[in-house]
Design a protein around this motif. Structure first.
Motif, PDB file in Angstrom:
ATOM      1  N   ARG A 278       0.931  11.967   4.125  1.00  0.00           N
ATOM      2  CA  ARG A 278       2.024  12.520   4.927  1.00  0.00           C
ATOM      3  C   ARG A 278       3.363  12.486   4.201  1.00  0.00           C
ATOM      4  NH1 ARG A 278       5.501  14.536   6.735  1.00  0.00           N
ATOM      5  NH2 ARG A 278       6.373  14.703   8.835  1.00  0.00           N
ATOM      6  N   PHE A 279       3.612  11.372   3.487  1.00  0.00           N
ATOM      7  CA  PHE A 279       4.927  11.215   2.868  1.00  0.00           C
ATOM      8  C   PHE A 279       4.889  11.386   1.366  1.00  0.00           C
ATOM      9  CE2 PHE A 279       5.158   8.581   6.787  1.00  0.00           C
ATOM     10  CZ  PHE A 279       5.955   9.467   7.485  1.00  0.00           C
ATOM     11  N   ARG A 280       3.794  11.907   0.847  1.00  0.00           N
ATOM     12  CA  ARG A 280       3.687  12.182  -0.593  1.00  0.00           C
ATOM     13  C   ARG A 280       4.001  10.947  -1.415  1.00  0.00           C
ATOM     14  NH1 ARG A 280       0.970  16.014  -1.801  1.00  0.00           N
ATOM     15  NH2 ARG A 280       0.486  16.892   0.186  1.00  0.00           N
ATOM     16  N   LEU A 281       3.493   9.777  -0.982  1.00  0.00           N
ATOM     17  CA  LEU A 281       3.756   8.559  -1.735  1.00  0.00           C
ATOM     18  C   LEU A 281       2.672   8.389  -2.792  1.00  0.00           C
ATOM     19  CD1 LEU A 281       4.616   6.240   1.248  1.00  0.00           C
ATOM     20  CD2 LEU A 281       6.203   7.305  -0.335  1.00  0.00           C
ATOM     21  N   GLN A 282       2.998   7.575  -3.811  1.00  0.00           N
ATOM     22  CA  GLN A 282       1.992   7.343  -4.841  1.00  0.00           C
ATOM     23  C   GLN A 282       0.927   6.379  -4.312  1.00  0.00           C
ATOM     24  OE1 GLN A 282       3.532   6.091  -8.535  1.00  0.00           O
ATOM     25  NE2 GLN A 282       4.689   7.964  -8.860  1.00  0.00           N
TER      26      GLN A 282
ATOM     27  N   ASP B  33       9.984  13.265   1.669  1.00  0.00           N
ATOM     28  CA  ASP B  33       9.276  13.748   2.862  1.00  0.00           C
ATOM     29  C   ASP B  33       9.546  12.868   4.068  1.00  0.00           C
ATOM     30  OD1 ASP B  33       6.818  15.865   2.059  1.00  0.00           O
ATOM     31  OD2 ASP B  33       7.735  14.730   0.438  1.00  0.00           O
TER      32      ASP B  33
ATOM     33  N   LEU C 290      -0.103   7.409   5.000  1.00  0.00           N
ATOM     34  CA  LEU C 290       1.185   7.259   4.300  1.00  0.00           C
ATOM     35  C   LEU C 290       1.183   8.077   3.011  1.00  0.00           C
ATOM     36  CD1 LEU C 290       2.000   3.443   4.572  1.00  0.00           C
ATOM     37  CD2 LEU C 290       3.164   5.331   5.694  1.00  0.00           C
TER      38      LEU C 290
ATOM     39  N   VAL D  47       8.053  -3.660   0.434  1.00  0.00           N
ATOM     40  CA  VAL D  47       7.551  -2.540  -0.369  1.00  0.00           C
ATOM     41  C   VAL D  47       7.384  -1.305   0.503  1.00  0.00           C
ATOM     42  CG1 VAL D  47       5.759  -1.723  -1.936  1.00  0.00           C
ATOM     43  CG2 VAL D  47       6.302  -4.136  -1.856  1.00  0.00           C
ATOM     44  N   PHE D  48       6.785  -1.486   1.683  1.00  0.00           N
ATOM     45  CA  PHE D  48       6.559  -0.343   2.572  1.00  0.00           C
ATOM     46  C   PHE D  48       7.885   0.347   2.913  1.00  0.00           C
ATOM     47  CE2 PHE D  48       2.281  -1.988   3.860  1.00  0.00           C
ATOM     48  CZ  PHE D  48       1.603  -0.824   3.567  1.00  0.00           C
TER      49      PHE D  48
ATOM     50  N   MET E  34       9.473   2.066  -0.254  1.00  0.00           N
ATOM     51  CA  MET E  34       8.823   3.287  -0.730  1.00  0.00           C
ATOM     52  C   MET E  34       8.983   4.421   0.278  1.00  0.00           C
ATOM     53  SD  MET E  34       4.865   2.310  -0.498  1.00  0.00           S
ATOM     54  CE  MET E  34       4.063   1.991   1.053  1.00  0.00           C
TER      55      MET E  34
ATOM     56  N   PHE F  33      -0.920   4.439  -5.811  1.00  0.00           N
ATOM     57  CA  PHE F  33      -0.828   3.156  -6.479  1.00  0.00           C
ATOM     58  C   PHE F  33       0.099   2.190  -5.742  1.00  0.00           C
ATOM     59  CE2 PHE F  33       1.961   0.840  -9.398  1.00  0.00           C
ATOM     60  CZ  PHE F  33       1.074  -0.123  -9.801  1.00  0.00           C
ATOM     61  N   ILE F  34       1.275   2.678  -5.362  1.00  0.00           N
ATOM     62  CA  ILE F  34       2.259   1.768  -4.775  1.00  0.00           C
ATOM     63  C   ILE F  34       1.918   1.469  -3.308  1.00  0.00           C
ATOM     64  CG2 ILE F  34       3.990   3.494  -4.090  1.00  0.00           C
ATOM     65  CD1 ILE F  34       4.938   0.349  -5.892  1.00  0.00           C
ATOM     66  N   VAL F  35       1.369   2.461  -2.607  1.00  0.00           N
ATOM     67  CA  VAL F  35       1.002   2.236  -1.206  1.00  0.00           C
ATOM     68  C   VAL F  35      -0.110   1.191  -1.110  1.00  0.00           C
ATOM     69  CG1 VAL F  35       0.026   3.277   0.865  1.00  0.00           C
ATOM     70  CG2 VAL F  35       1.666   4.554  -0.509  1.00  0.00           C
TER      71      VAL F  35
ATOM     72  N   SER G 249      10.930   8.173  -0.336  1.00  0.00           N
ATOM     73  CA  SER G 249      10.183   9.417  -0.190  1.00  0.00           C
ATOM     74  C   SER G 249      11.032  10.493   0.492  1.00  0.00           C
ATOM     75  CB  SER G 249       8.916   9.157   0.629  1.00  0.00           C
ATOM     76  OG  SER G 249       8.537  10.324   1.317  1.00  0.00           O
TER      77      SER G 249
ATOM     78  N   LEU H 249      -0.860  -0.952  -3.290  1.00  0.00           N
ATOM     79  CA  LEU H 249      -0.325  -2.236  -3.777  1.00  0.00           C
ATOM     80  C   LEU H 249       0.313  -2.995  -2.623  1.00  0.00           C
ATOM     81  CD1 LEU H 249       0.242  -3.699  -6.532  1.00  0.00           C
ATOM     82  CD2 LEU H 249       2.487  -2.683  -6.429  1.00  0.00           C
ATOM     83  N   ALA H 250       1.091  -2.287  -1.829  1.00  0.00           N
ATOM     84  CA  ALA H 250       1.703  -2.904  -0.657  1.00  0.00           C
ATOM     85  C   ALA H 250       0.609  -3.350   0.311  1.00  0.00           C
ATOM     86  CB  ALA H 250       2.653  -1.927   0.023  1.00  0.00           C
TER      87      ALA H 250
END
Lengths: 358, 320
Positions: free
Chosen positions: B113-117, A337, B110, A327-328, A331, B119-121, A335, B123-124
């Protein structure tokens, strides 16, 4: 990107949306094959195929189904974290209504179910559909955030499943029901045909009608889609209802496979696997672009990964760590970015440092 | 008396809690006693601590799904260090707290810095923390350390016969600190500002990036502390501890009147959210005829009612 025709074949293949999912799958299959010499062997026994590959396909079927429903939900910029609970509800309803015993009448063993099997299956699917509709109405009519709307059913759903089964694990003794999860048709697992049928139906619905376009439009910008005349709310409700339905079918397969229904554990963490499968398949979590075939491949990747971990004798608990790592990576790759940052690190280290501090 | 609209959700929660207390006291003998209330706090101390961290995350408009597994991981690491490696408690506990903090900080980094959601971060993060638990051991490790059991059984007298446990006192301390942070620090104000509008907060020159990372760091710390408190309660480390705790924490925050879209809410409300969840359990237990799975259904129903109420408030706020 517009001049794809001029690019060499390799580049064109790479640009295809299914390239990375298929490459990942191929890699995992190759690892599997190198660890397990009999991996590719298929045998014809008792009128159907046997082998690791068939086993993986069979086990992946429920996840494939749930992933198909989840793909459409995610494509509309939503998420459904209640699918695991819906799997449990559907499995419980089906198992409870079928129950079943083996009665011997005048020396002829006959299977007797509590209710006719079609009725039981119908009720289970109806319950799942109702769950999906409920989610859809909360999202589209009341306007809750999808994760919260489906969180409600995720919390309450297992309670409902336990209510249905009275907190017990309901065992099914009705042999015809086992065909759904364990049966074979033309040498292949029957569950696979169910998944394939659902895939073909959805694929036709999104490619032959404007539905796919509408779903993408909603995912890109719900408000704009509405202004452009897309019946955004209706489509959202339908998409969640469909997601509930696929979870319901998965529940039937799972309960038929293990010949019982456990309200507490059936479909546990399935929502996470499904989301992972959809993401692996190249569907963006931000909505707007989706790939149904990609999600199927994603589900296969997850199942193959799980099988690999089991077959090489590593404790199955490591499964979670591996999934987390996947997953890491996925995702981060998705991204923009991150890609930019990496490009910065690789190409111009000094410039990237400046950018990082800004 | 006219109530300010922003206090409405909090008032609704407090009234609901009060109504449940009255209902319980009238219906069941022995329900109404000082110790019964303190027990609510004692039994849910870890949830209070975790939910307080979650409140900050939700106030910024994010979410943290990893809290339950970080609690489990903390119990596991603590138990392994104390029981298997025979480390001193006073080294093991800070180490676990640091680990949770770094874990949260990493996820926050994460996300920011990387504009991740979120929810998903998270979750991981949830997968990762649970997986790490099983890497340590797939079995439950019970804690028999004497200092530990002593701390777990400590009774702190409040008045008369009533007492609090060490974990409940810790929970109250966290709560008070959190209320102070939310109300009176730059960090707290930035949290509310980000939840209101991240874009505006950035334009105002607030440290949005730093605060976003810190919010998840704080949640990670709270989860680790929740894990330590959880070991006082269970006296064991186990990978299956606190399954679904993230949902309870989110439910507590929502029922406590914090808007899921961020920007509006009170840490004190979260306490009442936790107490409301606790009292539902007590009511179902006192009733005796209802099975435990009704708890989940009732929590789901409450969550539904409060989410719909929030929507109504939100639309009214926008119109008014």
């Amino acid at each position: 990107m517009s001049s794809t025709k001029k690019l060499p074949l390799w580049k064109r293949a790479q640009a295809h949306s299914l390239f990375w999912p298929l490459a990942t799958l191929a890699l995992i299959l190759a690892v599997n094959a190198s660890l397990n010499p009999g991996f590719w062997v298929l045998q014809w026994r008792d009128g159907h195929l046997y082998g690791s590959l068939i086993d993986i396909l069979n086990r992946a079927a429920p996840l494939m189904l749930v992933s198909l429903g989840m793909t459409l939900v995610i494509a509309t910029r939503g998420i459904d974290i209640s699918v695991g609970a819906v799997v449990a509800i559907s499995a419980s309803v089906a198992a409870l209504m079928i129950g079943g015993t083996l009665v011997i009448n005048n020396g002829v063993p006959t299977h007797v179910s509590r209710f006719p099997m079609p009725l039981a299956i119908g009720c289970a699917l109806l319950a799942a559909l109702a769950c999906g509709l409920w989610n859809g109405l909360l999202v589209a009519k009341i306007g809750l955030q999808p994760i919260i709307a489906t969180l409600i059913l995720m919390v309450a759903g297992r309670g409902i499943a336990q209510l249905v089964t009275g907190g017990q694990i309901v065992t099914v003794y009705y042999a015809p029901y086992f065909f759904i999860g364990n049966g074979f048709l033309w040498g292949l697992p029957f569950a696979l045909f169910i998944a394939a049928a659902v895939y073909v139906l959805v694929h036709l619905a999104v490619t032959r009608t404007a539905l796919g376009l509408f779903i993408q439009a909603i995912g890109i910008n719900p408000a704009a889609a509405r202004l452009a005349g897309v019946r955004e709310r209706l489509i959202s409700v339908c998409v969640y209802a469909f997601c509930g339905l696929t979870a319901g079918i998965a529940g039937l397969i799972i309960s038929s496979n293990v010949k019982s229904a456990d309200g507490n554990n059936a479909g546990n963490l399935m929502e996470l696997d499904a989301i992972l499968a959809v993401t692996l398949g190249g569907t963006l979590l931000t909505g707007g672009r989706f790939s149904l075939a990609g999600s199927l491949i994603g589900a296969l990747i997850i199942q193959t990964l799980t099988s690999t971990i089991y077959s090489i004798g590593v404790p199955p608990e490591i499964n979670l760590v591996v999934k987390a790592a996947v997953v890491f990576v996925v995702m981060l790759l998705q991204s923009a970015d991150f890609r930019q940052a990496v490009r910065g690190w690789v190409v111009r280290p000094q410039a990237a440092n400046k950018g990082g501090q800004a | 008396m006219k109530l300010e609209p922003k206090y409405m959700p909090l008032a609704a929660t407090v009234s609901l809690f009060a109504a449940m207390v009255v209902f319980g006291s009238v219906s069941y003998t022995g329900f109404f006693s000082a110790q019964a209330f303190l027990n609510l706090l004692i039994d849910n101390a870890f949830l209070v601590i975790v939910a307080v961290g979650m409140t900050f995350v939700i106030l910024t408009g994010g979410i943290d799904l990893s809290v339950g597994s970080v609690v489990a991981l903390s119990t596991m690491v603590l138990a392994a260090l104390v029981e298997k490696q025979h480390w001193s408690l006073w080294v093991a506990i800070p180490l676990v707290l640091l680990m949770g903090t770094l874990f949260g900080g990493f996820m926050g980094w994460l996300i920011q810095r990387f504009r991740l959601q979120p929810f998903i971060v998270t979750l991981a993060g949830m997968f990762l923390a649970r997986g790490l638990c099983y890497l340590i051991s797939i079995d439950s490790i019970s804690i028999t350390d004497e200092t530990y059991t002593g701390m777990a059984q400590m009774r702190i007298p409040v008045w008369g016969d009533a007492f609090l446990s060490l974990s409940a006192v810790l929970a109250l301390l966290v709560l008070v600190a959190a209320i102070f942070i939310a109300r009176s620090t730059e960090f707290g104000r930035t949290v509310y500002a980000i939840g209101g509008s991240e874009h505006s907060a950035t334009l105002m020159g607030l440290p949005v990036a730093r605060t976003t990372v810190l919010v998840y760091t704080l949640s990670g710390f709270c989860s680790a502390l929740g894990g330590v408190v959880f070991t006082f309660y269970m006296l064991s480390g186990y990978g299956l501890h606190a399954v679904g705790l993230e949902l309870d924490a989110i439910a507590a925050v929502v029922i406590g009147g914090t808007l899921l879209s961020g920007g509006v809410g009170y840490v004190a409300g979260t306490l009442f959210g936790v107490l409301t969840l606790g009292i539902i359990q007590s009511l179902i237990m006192f009733d005796g005829s209802l099975s435990s799975w009704w708890t989940r259904i009732v929590i789901g129903a409450l969550l539904f009612v409060f989410c719909v109420l929030q929507r109504v408030f939100e639309t009214r706020r926008k119109q008014g």
